[in-house]
Design a protein around this motif. Sequence first.
Motif, PDB file in Angstrom:
ATOM      1  N   LYS A 292      10.439 -22.051  13.802  1.00  0.00           N
ATOM      2  CA  LYS A 292       9.600 -23.122  14.341  1.00  0.00           C
ATOM      3  C   LYS A 292       9.598 -23.101  15.868  1.00  0.00           C
ATOM      4  O   LYS A 292       8.570 -23.376  16.498  1.00  0.00           O
ATOM      5  CB  LYS A 292      10.055 -24.486  13.827  1.00  0.00           C
ATOM      6  CG  LYS A 292       9.074 -25.588  14.136  1.00  0.00           C
ATOM      7  CD  LYS A 292       7.713 -25.306  13.501  1.00  0.00           C
ATOM      8  CE  LYS A 292       6.733 -26.432  13.741  1.00  0.00           C
ATOM      9  NZ  LYS A 292       5.458 -26.191  13.062  1.00  0.00           N
ATOM     10  N   ALA A 293      10.721 -22.776  16.480  1.00  0.00           N
ATOM     11  CA  ALA A 293      10.769 -22.661  17.942  1.00  0.00           C
ATOM     12  C   ALA A 293       9.802 -21.581  18.421  1.00  0.00           C
ATOM     13  O   ALA A 293       9.084 -21.766  19.408  1.00  0.00           O
ATOM     14  CB  ALA A 293      12.193 -22.350  18.406  1.00  0.00           C
ATOM     15  N   ARG A 294       9.762 -20.465  17.717  1.00  0.00           N
ATOM     16  CA  ARG A 294       8.824 -19.399  18.073  1.00  0.00           C
ATOM     17  C   ARG A 294       7.379 -19.876  17.915  1.00  0.00           C
ATOM     18  O   ARG A 294       6.516 -19.558  18.738  1.00  0.00           O
ATOM     19  CB  ARG A 294       9.062 -18.164  17.205  1.00  0.00           C
ATOM     20  CG  ARG A 294      10.302 -17.406  17.570  1.00  0.00           C
ATOM     21  CD  ARG A 294      10.427 -16.115  16.744  1.00  0.00           C
ATOM     22  NE  ARG A 294      11.767 -15.627  16.867  1.00  0.00           N
ATOM     23  CZ  ARG A 294      12.732 -15.772  15.958  1.00  0.00           C
ATOM     24  NH1 ARG A 294      12.480 -16.371  14.808  1.00  0.00           N
ATOM     25  NH2 ARG A 294      13.941 -15.312  16.180  1.00  0.00           N
ATOM     26  N   TYR A 295       7.116 -20.620  16.861  1.00  0.00           N
ATOM     27  CA  TYR A 295       5.768 -21.164  16.641  1.00  0.00           C
ATOM     28  C   TYR A 295       5.303 -21.936  17.881  1.00  0.00           C
ATOM     29  O   TYR A 295       4.220 -21.684  18.404  1.00  0.00           O
ATOM     30  CB  TYR A 295       5.796 -22.069  15.404  1.00  0.00           C
ATOM     31  CG  TYR A 295       4.549 -22.891  15.191  1.00  0.00           C
ATOM     32  CD1 TYR A 295       3.474 -22.383  14.482  1.00  0.00           C
ATOM     33  CD2 TYR A 295       4.448 -24.186  15.694  1.00  0.00           C
ATOM     34  CE1 TYR A 295       2.327 -23.137  14.284  1.00  0.00           C
ATOM     35  CE2 TYR A 295       3.313 -24.940  15.510  1.00  0.00           C
ATOM     36  CZ  TYR A 295       2.255 -24.412  14.799  1.00  0.00           C
ATOM     37  OH  TYR A 295       1.118 -25.164  14.616  1.00  0.00           O
ATOM     38  N   CYS A 296       6.114 -22.853  18.358  1.00  0.00           N
ATOM     39  CA  CYS A 296       5.734 -23.644  19.542  1.00  0.00           C
ATOM     40  C   CYS A 296       5.570 -22.753  20.771  1.00  0.00           C
ATOM     41  O   CYS A 296       4.594 -22.885  21.517  1.00  0.00           O
ATOM     42  CB  CYS A 296       6.777 -24.729  19.807  1.00  0.00           C
ATOM     43  SG  CYS A 296       6.823 -26.023  18.548  1.00  0.00           S
ATOM     44  N   ARG A 297       6.498 -21.851  20.987  1.00  0.00           N
ATOM     45  CA  ARG A 297       6.430 -20.980  22.164  1.00  0.00           C
ATOM     46  C   ARG A 297       5.230 -20.057  22.114  1.00  0.00           C
ATOM     47  O   ARG A 297       4.520 -19.887  23.112  1.00  0.00           O
ATOM     48  CB  ARG A 297       7.721 -20.166  22.295  1.00  0.00           C
ATOM     49  CG  ARG A 297       7.738 -19.229  23.490  1.00  0.00           C
ATOM     50  CD  ARG A 297       9.120 -18.691  23.766  1.00  0.00           C
ATOM     51  NE  ARG A 297       9.708 -17.982  22.661  1.00  0.00           N
ATOM     52  CZ  ARG A 297       9.683 -16.650  22.515  1.00  0.00           C
ATOM     53  NH1 ARG A 297       9.076 -15.890  23.400  1.00  0.00           N
ATOM     54  NH2 ARG A 297      10.274 -16.080  21.478  1.00  0.00           N
ATOM     55  N   TYR A 298       4.958 -19.466  20.956  1.00  0.00           N
ATOM     56  CA  TYR A 298       3.834 -18.538  20.849  1.00  0.00           C
ATOM     57  C   TYR A 298       2.505 -19.255  21.064  1.00  0.00           C
ATOM     58  O   TYR A 298       1.587 -18.689  21.664  1.00  0.00           O
ATOM     59  CB  TYR A 298       3.835 -17.825  19.502  1.00  0.00           C
ATOM     60  CG  TYR A 298       4.992 -16.868  19.292  1.00  0.00           C
ATOM     61  CD1 TYR A 298       5.805 -16.442  20.338  1.00  0.00           C
ATOM     62  CD2 TYR A 298       5.274 -16.391  18.020  1.00  0.00           C
ATOM     63  CE1 TYR A 298       6.859 -15.568  20.121  1.00  0.00           C
ATOM     64  CE2 TYR A 298       6.325 -15.508  17.797  1.00  0.00           C
ATOM     65  CZ  TYR A 298       7.116 -15.101  18.846  1.00  0.00           C
ATOM     66  OH  TYR A 298       8.158 -14.240  18.628  1.00  0.00           O
ATOM     67  N   ILE A 299       2.378 -20.482  20.601  1.00  0.00           N
ATOM     68  CA  ILE A 299       1.142 -21.228  20.849  1.00  0.00           C
ATOM     69  C   ILE A 299       1.007 -21.523  22.341  1.00  0.00           C
ATOM     70  O   ILE A 299      -0.041 -21.279  22.942  1.00  0.00           O
ATOM     71  CB  ILE A 299       1.095 -22.520  20.017  1.00  0.00           C
ATOM     72  CG1 ILE A 299       0.789 -22.173  18.555  1.00  0.00           C
ATOM     73  CG2 ILE A 299       0.048 -23.496  20.566  1.00  0.00           C
ATOM     74  CD1 ILE A 299       0.713 -23.350  17.637  1.00  0.00           C
ATOM     75  N   ASP A 300       2.048 -22.055  22.957  1.00  0.00           N
ATOM     76  CA  ASP A 300       1.947 -22.467  24.363  1.00  0.00           C
ATOM     77  C   ASP A 300       1.808 -21.292  25.327  1.00  0.00           C
ATOM     78  O   ASP A 300       1.209 -21.435  26.392  1.00  0.00           O
ATOM     79  CB  ASP A 300       3.139 -23.337  24.742  1.00  0.00           C
ATOM     80  CG  ASP A 300       3.131 -24.666  24.007  1.00  0.00           C
ATOM     81  OD1 ASP A 300       2.047 -25.101  23.557  1.00  0.00           O
ATOM     82  OD2 ASP A 300       4.209 -25.271  23.877  1.00  0.00           O
ATOM     83  N   THR A 301       2.339 -20.129  24.962  1.00  0.00           N
ATOM     84  CA  THR A 301       2.215 -18.945  25.820  1.00  0.00           C
ATOM     85  C   THR A 301       1.094 -18.021  25.342  1.00  0.00           C
ATOM     86  O   THR A 301       0.943 -16.924  25.860  1.00  0.00           O
ATOM     87  CB  THR A 301       3.548 -18.173  25.902  1.00  0.00           C
ATOM     88  OG1 THR A 301       3.940 -17.774  24.586  1.00  0.00           O
ATOM     89  CG2 THR A 301       4.625 -19.023  26.552  1.00  0.00           C
ATOM     90  N   LYS A 302       0.356 -18.478  24.344  1.00  0.00           N
ATOM     91  CA  LYS A 302      -0.840 -17.800  23.853  1.00  0.00           C
ATOM     92  C   LYS A 302      -0.553 -16.369  23.376  1.00  0.00           C
ATOM     93  O   LYS A 302      -1.309 -15.435  23.651  1.00  0.00           O
ATOM     94  CB  LYS A 302      -1.942 -17.852  24.908  1.00  0.00           C
ATOM     95  CG  LYS A 302      -2.324 -19.301  25.246  1.00  0.00           C
ATOM     96  CD  LYS A 302      -3.302 -19.421  26.358  1.00  0.00           C
ATOM     97  CE  LYS A 302      -3.749 -20.834  26.679  1.00  0.00           C
ATOM     98  NZ  LYS A 302      -2.900 -21.944  26.352  1.00  0.00           N
ATOM     99  N   GLN A 303       0.514 -16.219  22.614  1.00  0.00           N
ATOM    100  CA  GLN A 303       0.879 -14.925  22.020  1.00  0.00           C
ATOM    101  C   GLN A 303       0.377 -14.922  20.566  1.00  0.00           C
ATOM    102  O   GLN A 303       1.134 -15.110  19.624  1.00  0.00           O
ATOM    103  CB  GLN A 303       2.395 -14.730  22.086  1.00  0.00           C
ATOM    104  CG  GLN A 303       2.918 -14.640  23.506  1.00  0.00           C
ATOM    105  CD  GLN A 303       4.397 -14.435  23.538  1.00  0.00           C
ATOM    106  OE1 GLN A 303       4.902 -13.428  23.026  1.00  0.00           O
ATOM    107  NE2 GLN A 303       5.116 -15.379  24.123  1.00  0.00           N
ATOM    108  N   TRP A 304      -0.917 -14.693  20.416  1.00  0.00           N
ATOM    109  CA  TRP A 304      -1.572 -14.905  19.125  1.00  0.00           C
ATOM    110  C   TRP A 304      -1.138 -13.932  18.047  1.00  0.00           C
ATOM    111  O   TRP A 304      -0.981 -14.339  16.889  1.00  0.00           O
ATOM    112  CB  TRP A 304      -3.087 -14.904  19.316  1.00  0.00           C
ATOM    113  CG  TRP A 304      -3.496 -15.868  20.386  1.00  0.00           C
ATOM    114  CD1 TRP A 304      -4.201 -15.585  21.527  1.00  0.00           C
ATOM    115  CD2 TRP A 304      -3.214 -17.275  20.455  1.00  0.00           C
ATOM    116  NE1 TRP A 304      -4.365 -16.725  22.283  1.00  0.00           N
ATOM    117  CE2 TRP A 304      -3.767 -17.783  21.649  1.00  0.00           C
ATOM    118  CE3 TRP A 304      -2.535 -18.175  19.626  1.00  0.00           C
ATOM    119  CZ2 TRP A 304      -3.683 -19.114  22.031  1.00  0.00           C
ATOM    120  CZ3 TRP A 304      -2.446 -19.510  20.013  1.00  0.00           C
ATOM    121  CH2 TRP A 304      -3.014 -19.967  21.194  1.00  0.00           C
TER     122      TRP A 304
END
Length: 172
Positions: free
Chosen positions: A21-33
């Motif tokens: 879940k931490a990765r989910y938030c980080r990937y969205i905010d840093t736009k790592q689609w």
Amino acid sequence: MPETAPSLQRLMAAHAIAETKARYCRYIDTKQWSRLASLFMPDCRFEGLGSAPAGADVATFVQGVSTRLANTISVHHCHMPEIRLLGAAHARVIWAMEDYVDWTDGSTVKEAPGSRGFRGYGHYEEEYREVDGEWKISFLRLTRLRIDPVDASQPPALKGQWQATPDWLDAD
């Protein structure tokens, strides 16, 4: 995982789920689609999201969120997980969440008409499955308790001086 399962095994599963879940938030905010897509089971379904219709698959969700958040500064926080292990490789989780989304291109937002963004509060209701040692999201529903508009008359949001390093954890 039944309550009779060893405590250490349950704790390790809960920690691995929290990291997903931490990765989910980080990937969205840093736009790592592409990395975001890797967090989901291929048959994952989504509900309650402004970026994808109910029942959307992974490709539809990632396409929708990447398009919708392309011109934003976003911050997603998920905390206070309630994790229920239902078997050795299956879990249900509720996450308290807060998100801040500010459109930087002058767009207005359907969640908060007349504003340029919003701060939202609510919960994620999710299911996870473990496959080959990795916990992945198999169902994701976003529920909202409150949405506060970011008024268009406020000064524009500024990006931080230091931007995320996408491969920070992978570096030797």
